[in-house]
Scaffold this active site. Structure first.
Site, PDB file in Angstrom:
ATOM      1  N   ASP A  36       1.075  -1.085   0.115  1.00 46.70           N
ATOM      2  CA  ASP A  36      -0.082  -0.002  -0.359  1.00 46.70           C
ATOM      3  C   ASP A  36       0.704   1.279  -0.318  1.00 46.70           C
ATOM      4  O   ASP A  36       1.833   1.126   0.066  1.00 46.70           O
ATOM      5  CB  ASP A  36      -0.622   0.105   0.901  1.00 46.70           C
ATOM      6  CG  ASP A  36      -2.177   1.200   1.204  1.00 46.70           C
ATOM      7  OD1 ASP A  36      -2.049   1.734   0.695  1.00 46.70           O
ATOM      8  OD2 ASP A  36      -3.289   0.746   1.317  1.00 46.70           O
ATOM      9  N   ASP A  59       3.529   0.853  -4.338  1.00 47.25           N
ATOM     10  CA  ASP A  59       2.345   2.367  -4.879  1.00 47.25           C
ATOM     11  C   ASP A  59       1.939   1.322  -6.580  1.00 47.25           C
ATOM     12  O   ASP A  59       2.536   0.932  -7.284  1.00 47.25           O
ATOM     13  CB  ASP A  59       3.517   3.471  -5.371  1.00 47.25           C
ATOM     14  CG  ASP A  59       2.412   4.016  -6.676  1.00 47.25           C
ATOM     15  OD1 ASP A  59       1.468   3.729  -7.442  1.00 47.25           O
ATOM     16  OD2 ASP A  59       2.733   5.102  -6.569  1.00 47.25           O
ATOM     17  N   VAL A  60       0.950   0.564  -6.733  1.00 44.75           N
ATOM     18  CA  VAL A  60       0.576  -0.810  -7.284  1.00 44.75           C
ATOM     19  C   VAL A  60       0.644   0.258  -9.179  1.00 44.75           C
ATOM     20  O   VAL A  60       0.270  -0.140 -10.280  1.00 44.75           O
ATOM     21  CB  VAL A  60      -0.647  -1.014  -7.376  1.00 44.75           C
ATOM     22  CG1 VAL A  60      -0.890  -1.949  -5.613  1.00 44.75           C
ATOM     23  CG2 VAL A  60      -1.839   0.229  -7.542  1.00 44.75           C
ATOM     24  N   ASN A  85      -6.487  -5.821  -5.530  1.00 41.06           N
ATOM     25  CA  ASN A  85      -7.070  -4.495  -4.767  1.00 41.06           C
ATOM     26  C   ASN A  85      -7.444  -2.855  -4.748  1.00 41.06           C
ATOM     27  O   ASN A  85      -7.972  -2.202  -4.613  1.00 41.06           O
ATOM     28  CB  ASN A  85      -8.003  -5.159  -3.428  1.00 41.06           C
ATOM     29  CG  ASN A  85      -8.815  -3.995  -2.639  1.00 41.06           C
ATOM     30  OD1 ASN A  85     -10.002  -4.197  -3.129  1.00 41.06           O
ATOM     31  ND2 ASN A  85      -7.879  -3.297  -1.376  1.00 41.06           N
ATOM     32  N   TYR A 151     -13.559   4.915 -14.132  1.00 41.76           N
ATOM     33  CA  TYR A 151     -13.149   4.076 -13.385  1.00 41.76           C
ATOM     34  C   TYR A 151     -14.083   2.793 -13.493  1.00 41.76           C
ATOM     35  O   TYR A 151     -13.304   1.705 -13.610  1.00 41.76           O
ATOM     36  CB  TYR A 151     -14.107   4.689 -12.113  1.00 41.76           C
ATOM     37  CG  TYR A 151     -13.770   4.082 -10.660  1.00 41.76           C
ATOM     38  CD1 TYR A 151     -13.162   4.088  -9.679  1.00 41.76           C
ATOM     39  CD2 TYR A 151     -14.936   2.614 -10.699  1.00 41.76           C
ATOM     40  CE1 TYR A 151     -13.787   2.360  -8.989  1.00 41.76           C
ATOM     41  CE2 TYR A 151     -15.460   1.707  -9.642  1.00 41.76           C
ATOM     42  CZ  TYR A 151     -14.687   2.080  -8.539  1.00 41.76           C
ATOM     43  OH  TYR A 151     -14.372   1.464  -7.292  1.00 41.76           O
ATOM     44  N   LYS A 155     -12.655  -1.182 -14.558  1.00 35.63           N
ATOM     45  CA  LYS A 155     -13.400  -2.288 -13.961  1.00 35.63           C
ATOM     46  C   LYS A 155     -13.987  -3.083 -14.985  1.00 35.63           C
ATOM     47  O   LYS A 155     -13.882  -4.675 -14.375  1.00 35.63           O
ATOM     48  CB  LYS A 155     -13.946  -1.678 -12.821  1.00 35.63           C
ATOM     49  CG  LYS A 155     -13.646  -0.861 -11.561  1.00 35.63           C
ATOM     50  CD  LYS A 155     -13.160  -1.641 -10.514  1.00 35.63           C
ATOM     51  CE  LYS A 155     -12.660  -0.597  -9.345  1.00 35.63           C
ATOM     52  NZ  LYS A 155     -11.568  -1.248  -8.977  1.00 35.63           N
ATOM     53  N   THR A 186     -16.209   2.793   2.899  1.00 36.36           N
ATOM     54  CA  THR A 186     -15.550   2.334   3.567  1.00 36.36           C
ATOM     55  C   THR A 186     -14.410   4.262   3.096  1.00 36.36           C
ATOM     56  O   THR A 186     -15.644   4.966   2.552  1.00 36.36           O
ATOM     57  CB  THR A 186     -14.394   1.707   2.116  1.00 36.36           C
ATOM     58  OG1 THR A 186     -14.476   2.204   1.103  1.00 36.36           O
ATOM     59  CG2 THR A 186     -15.145   0.287   2.176  1.00 36.36           C
TER      60      THR A 186
HETATM   61  N1  LIG Z   1     -16.435   1.051  -1.386  1.00 32.13           N
HETATM   62  C1  LIG Z   1     -17.237  -0.107  -2.335  1.00 32.13           C
HETATM   63  O1  LIG Z   1     -18.331   0.255  -2.563  1.00 32.13           O
HETATM   64  C2  LIG Z   1     -16.432   0.024  -3.065  1.00 32.13           C
HETATM   65  C3  LIG Z   1     -17.380  -0.577  -4.823  1.00 32.13           C
HETATM   66  C4  LIG Z   1     -16.627  -1.115  -6.068  1.00 32.13           C
HETATM   67  C5  LIG Z   1     -15.177  -1.501  -5.440  1.00 32.13           C
HETATM   68  N2  LIG Z   1     -15.092  -0.510  -4.887  1.00 32.13           N
HETATM   69  C6  LIG Z   1     -12.989  -0.703  -5.006  1.00 32.13           C
HETATM   70  O2  LIG Z   1     -12.473  -1.919  -3.923  1.00 32.13           O
HETATM   71  C7  LIG Z   1     -11.074  -1.347  -3.839  1.00 32.13           C
HETATM   72  C8  LIG Z   1     -11.003  -1.184  -2.408  1.00 32.13           C
HETATM   73  O3  LIG Z   1     -11.571  -0.025  -1.934  1.00 32.13           O
HETATM   74  P1  LIG Z   1     -12.320   0.714  -0.093  1.00 32.13           P
HETATM   75  O4  LIG Z   1     -13.421   1.423  -0.875  1.00 32.13           O
HETATM   76  O5  LIG Z   1     -11.251  -0.566   0.212  1.00 32.13           O
HETATM   77  O6  LIG Z   1     -11.342   1.739  -0.135  1.00 32.13           O
HETATM   78  P2  LIG Z   1     -10.414   2.577   1.032  1.00 32.13           P
HETATM   79  O7  LIG Z   1      -9.822   3.912   0.461  1.00 32.13           O
HETATM   80  O8  LIG Z   1     -10.760   2.287   1.950  1.00 32.13           O
HETATM   81  O9  LIG Z   1      -8.788   1.747   0.468  1.00 32.13           O
HETATM   82  C9  LIG Z   1      -7.949   1.533  -1.255  1.00 32.13           C
HETATM   83  C10 LIG Z   1      -6.934   1.370  -0.412  1.00 32.13           C
HETATM   84  O10 LIG Z   1      -5.502   1.464  -1.946  1.00 32.13           O
HETATM   85  C11 LIG Z   1      -4.605   2.142  -1.271  1.00 32.13           C
HETATM   86  N3  LIG Z   1      -4.624   3.064  -2.586  1.00 32.13           N
HETATM   87  C12 LIG Z   1      -4.563   3.609  -3.372  1.00 32.13           C
HETATM   88  N4  LIG Z   1      -4.361   4.236  -4.209  1.00 32.13           N
HETATM   89  C13 LIG Z   1      -2.762   2.769  -4.218  1.00 32.13           C
HETATM   90  C14 LIG Z   1      -1.218   2.892  -4.941  1.00 32.13           C
HETATM   91  N5  LIG Z   1      -1.752   3.756  -6.081  1.00 32.13           N
HETATM   92  N6  LIG Z   1      -1.161   1.634  -4.658  1.00 32.13           N
HETATM   93  C15 LIG Z   1      -1.070   1.220  -3.547  1.00 32.13           C
HETATM   94  N7  LIG Z   1      -1.558   1.193  -2.805  1.00 32.13           N
HETATM   95  C16 LIG Z   1      -3.186   2.396  -3.093  1.00 32.13           C
HETATM   96  C17 LIG Z   1      -5.303   3.091   0.026  1.00 32.13           C
HETATM   97  O11 LIG Z   1      -4.207   3.104   0.275  1.00 32.13           O
HETATM   98  C18 LIG Z   1      -6.152   2.655   0.811  1.00 32.13           C
HETATM   99  O12 LIG Z   1      -5.609   1.907   1.731  1.00 32.13           O
HETATM  100  C19 LIG Z   1     -11.081  -0.471  -4.826  1.00 32.13           C
HETATM  101  O13 LIG Z   1     -10.407  -0.470  -6.529  1.00 32.13           O
HETATM  102  C20 LIG Z   1     -12.471   0.048  -5.637  1.00 32.13           C
HETATM  103  O14 LIG Z   1     -11.863   0.694  -6.125  1.00 32.13           O
HETATM  104  C21 LIG Z   1     -15.662  -0.430  -3.814  1.00 32.13           C
END
Ligand SMILES: NC(=O)c1ccc[n+]([C@@H]2O[C@H](COP(=O)([O-])OP(=O)(O)OC[C@H]3O[C@@H](n4cnc5c(N)ncnc54)[C@H](O)[C@@H]3O)[C@@H](O)[C@H]2O)c1
Length: 275
Positions: A36, A59-60, A85, A151, A155, A186
């Protein structure tokens, strides 16, 4: 203890869905390496994990970081499980206004990262005789109206990449599946907005209230709801499942709101008023 002796990498594990999944994997016996950019969040998680969760900054959007993350897991003892993720909202403009650089950055964060995470995880997994990978997609992959265009396109790409990765990696005993979260409470919705500290609790309360009413199951979706599905797909409970995706959306995509929300009448119910 479905993951006894297993070694897992979780990207984006410092918060939200990734954090809940890292904790669940560790609770069920796995040794977890979180990649992360949020070192503070990951350190807090590692402290709460009884030595089962380690952190490496990654950094992904950087191929060399992803390669180093998978190599670290490999030299620490091997790699069996990967949760691709990490993510954020990306470019917010519509297709008529999005900046080319922002489009590219969104694809790098949400789609290329999944391809390259898989690319660098596959060889060490193959050396262990197989493994399992789960990619985070979204309901936004299926239709408009859930998230911005870039986005949603990224996806949708994750869904197709999941199928092709499953085909490419079957010969190594590696299964690849995707999870499609619905509306999950989140930090993703507020992380990049400059919301004043005093307004944050109010904003979080508003998100929770909207999330509770966004789908037929009348409660907000939680990171733990997604973690449970991801751990199913990473475990041997799903050993005959590859190349598919699992919707975990509380029914959000079953059909039009009027079909399940009694406060949102169908056309025929509305016409009853004229009888
Ligand atoms: N929350 C929702 O409703 C939802 C719905 C569908 C999909 N998602 C997907 O779920 C995944 C997780 O999101 P979340 O809701 O837990 O959000 P979140 O913001 O709580 O967690 C995301 C994490 O990714 C990390 N991150 C961001 N950019 C990064 C990078 N360049 N390199 C490494 N780490 C990085 C952040 O630091 C954070 O810890 C994402 O792919 C998001 O698109 C979320």
């Amino acid at each position: 203890m479905r993951f006894d002796g297993k070694r897992a990498v979780v990207t984006g594990g410092a918060s939200g869905i990734g954090r809940a999944t890292a904790l669940r994997l560790a609770e069920e016996g796995a040794q977890v390496l979180v990649g992360d950019i949020d070192a503070a969040g990951a350190a807090e998680l590692a402290d709460a994990s009884d030595g089962r969760i380690a952190f490496k900054r990654c950094d992904v959007t950087r191929a060399d970081d992803l390669e180093a993350l998978m190599n670290q897991a490999d030299v620490d003892g091997g790699l069996d499980l990967l949760f691709n993720n990490a993510g954020a909202g990306g470019a917010r403009e519509g297709i008529d206004a999005v900046e080319p650089g922002e489009w590219d950055r969104t694809m790098a964060l949400l789609l290329t990262s999944v391809a390259l995470g898989t690319r660098y995880a596959a060889p060490p997994m193959a050396r262990r005789g197989g493994g399992a990978i789960v990619n985070t997609a979204s309901v936004a992959a299926l239709a408009s109206g859930f998230a911005p265009t870039a986005y949603s396109v990224a996806k949708a790409g994750v869904l197709h990449l999941t199928k092709l990765s499953a085909a490419d990696l079957a010969r190594h005993g590696i299964r690849v599946n995707a999870v499609l979260p619905g509306f999950i409470t989140t930090n993703i919705f507020t992380r990049h907005l400059e919301i004043a500290e005093e307004a944050r609790a109010q904003a979080d309360g508003m998100i929770a209230a909207v999330a509770a009413k966004a789908q037929p199951i009348a409660r907000a979706g939680s990171p733990e709801d997604i973690a449970a599905a991801v751990c199913f797909l990473l475990s041997d409970d799903s050993s005959f499942i590859t190349g598919t995706s699992l919707l975990v959306d509380g029914g959000m995509t079953v059909g039009s709101r009027a079909s399940w929300d009694p406060t949102s009448p169908t056309l025929f119910e509305a016409l009853d008023a004229f009888k």
